[in-house]
Design a protein around this motif. Sequence first.
Motif, PDB file in Angstrom:
ATOM      1  N   TRP A  77      45.767 -28.458   7.763  1.00  0.00           N
ATOM      2  CA  TRP A  77      45.472 -27.145   7.195  1.00  0.00           C
ATOM      3  C   TRP A  77      44.098 -26.623   7.578  1.00  0.00           C
ATOM      4  CZ3 TRP A  77      47.402 -28.617   1.654  1.00  0.00           C
ATOM      5  CH2 TRP A  77      48.810 -28.730   1.668  1.00  0.00           C
ATOM      6  N   GLU A  90      51.921 -32.601   6.097  1.00  0.00           N
ATOM      7  CA  GLU A  90      51.385 -31.375   6.688  1.00  0.00           C
ATOM      8  C   GLU A  90      49.903 -31.156   6.376  1.00  0.00           C
ATOM      9  OE1 GLU A  90      52.922 -28.498   8.608  1.00  0.00           O
ATOM     10  OE2 GLU A  90      53.525 -30.523   9.115  1.00  0.00           O
ATOM     11  N   ALA A  91      49.459 -31.647   5.230  1.00  0.00           N
ATOM     12  CA  ALA A  91      48.129 -31.298   4.722  1.00  0.00           C
ATOM     13  C   ALA A  91      46.968 -31.600   5.672  1.00  0.00           C
ATOM     14  CB  ALA A  91      47.899 -31.976   3.369  1.00  0.00           C
ATOM     15  N   ARG A 113      48.897 -19.911   0.049  1.00  0.00           N
ATOM     16  CA  ARG A 113      49.292 -20.436  -1.268  1.00  0.00           C
ATOM     17  C   ARG A 113      48.107 -21.077  -1.975  1.00  0.00           C
ATOM     18  NH1 ARG A 113      54.378 -24.079  -1.362  1.00  0.00           N
ATOM     19  NH2 ARG A 113      53.752 -24.099  -3.530  1.00  0.00           N
ATOM     20  N   HIS A 131      52.800 -31.845  -0.059  1.00  0.00           N
ATOM     21  CA  HIS A 131      52.986 -31.582   1.376  1.00  0.00           C
ATOM     22  C   HIS A 131      52.151 -32.554   2.205  1.00  0.00           C
ATOM     23  CE1 HIS A 131      55.007 -27.860   0.243  1.00  0.00           C
ATOM     24  NE2 HIS A 131      54.015 -27.672  -0.602  1.00  0.00           N
ATOM     25  N   GLU A 143      57.428 -30.882   6.876  1.00  0.00           N
ATOM     26  CA  GLU A 143      57.076 -31.778   5.777  1.00  0.00           C
ATOM     27  C   GLU A 143      57.958 -33.022   5.795  1.00  0.00           C
ATOM     28  OE1 GLU A 143      55.567 -33.833   2.815  1.00  0.00           O
ATOM     29  OE2 GLU A 143      54.619 -32.154   3.814  1.00  0.00           O
ATOM     30  N   ALA A 183      58.333 -25.042   7.443  1.00  0.00           N
ATOM     31  CA  ALA A 183      57.474 -25.834   6.558  1.00  0.00           C
ATOM     32  C   ALA A 183      58.246 -27.003   5.965  1.00  0.00           C
ATOM     33  CB  ALA A 183      56.905 -24.948   5.451  1.00  0.00           C
ATOM     34  N   HIS A 243      48.787 -29.839  -4.299  1.00  0.00           N
ATOM     35  CA  HIS A 243      49.429 -29.245  -3.119  1.00  0.00           C
ATOM     36  C   HIS A 243      49.422 -30.248  -1.966  1.00  0.00           C
ATOM     37  CE1 HIS A 243      51.141 -25.571  -1.490  1.00  0.00           C
ATOM     38  NE2 HIS A 243      50.496 -25.806  -0.359  1.00  0.00           N
ATOM     39  N   GLU A 257      59.217 -20.658   5.982  1.00  0.00           N
ATOM     40  CA  GLU A 257      59.579 -21.566   4.884  1.00  0.00           C
ATOM     41  C   GLU A 257      60.499 -22.683   5.364  1.00  0.00           C
ATOM     42  OE1 GLU A 257      61.044 -19.055   1.762  1.00  0.00           O
ATOM     43  OE2 GLU A 257      59.048 -18.265   1.310  1.00  0.00           O
ATOM     44  N   HIS A 303      50.653 -20.149   5.927  1.00  0.00           N
ATOM     45  CA  HIS A 303      51.451 -20.088   4.694  1.00  0.00           C
ATOM     46  C   HIS A 303      50.815 -20.992   3.620  1.00  0.00           C
ATOM     47  CE1 HIS A 303      55.032 -20.396   2.122  1.00  0.00           C
ATOM     48  NE2 HIS A 303      54.956 -21.696   2.237  1.00  0.00           N
ATOM     49  N   HIS A 304      50.449 -22.208   3.997  1.00  0.00           N
ATOM     50  CA  HIS A 304      49.840 -23.134   3.033  1.00  0.00           C
ATOM     51  C   HIS A 304      48.457 -22.641   2.594  1.00  0.00           C
ATOM     52  CE1 HIS A 304      52.851 -26.220   2.869  1.00  0.00           C
ATOM     53  NE2 HIS A 304      52.896 -26.306   4.188  1.00  0.00           N
TER      54      HIS A 304
END
Length: 198
Positions: free
Chosen positions: A103, A99-100, A63, A96, A19, A15, A92, A12, A59-60
């Motif tokens: 993924w 970071e997206a 979620r 983020h 971000e 992340a 989402h 966390e 983690h993403h």
Amino acid sequence: MTKIRSKQQLVEAAAKVFEQKGYAATRIEDIAAELGVMQGSLYYHVGSKAALHRLVVQHHLQRLTDELEAVVESAAEPAEKLRLAILGHLSHVEQHLLEAPDWFSDPTRSADVTDEEVATHRASVLRYRAGWAAIVEEGIARGEIAAGTDATAVATSLVSMCDYVSYWFRRDGDKRIEEIAALQHQIVWSGIAAARVD
């Protein structure tokens, strides 16, 4: 200095820093500072910044999948489930944005990736895609989506469509994420909905 209580706490914190700064600009010292620990403490839990980033990606994906599966299991109609799924993914992404784009990337481009990490990533992507396919399959079963629609192909296309938004969306652009989600839903639903019989 504090102590890292769990790998989840580490993920966390990482992340949050990824971000804020993006992967390339983040130093392992930045993550240690976020946690209030010495840099060496991180290496007890994870071998490299890249390995930590892969945990953040997982983690993403988890979620996203949890939220999608809640939509799939809801009592909403298939068209509404599809709308909620698209909006959930894009919301989402907006939250983020730096970071997206990573993924759904192939993790094998990282030199220190393990076979187990590759398998975990692929399984996570397939599970996420299966949630989208379940919405399409329900729509077919209820006669709301055209019979013969390939649920897997539609699901793969939907994930790709939603994922690609992370590459071009800008928070200061002329469209809000909700508007983009509504447009994508309209495009997809008009293409797969069963013909209405009057």
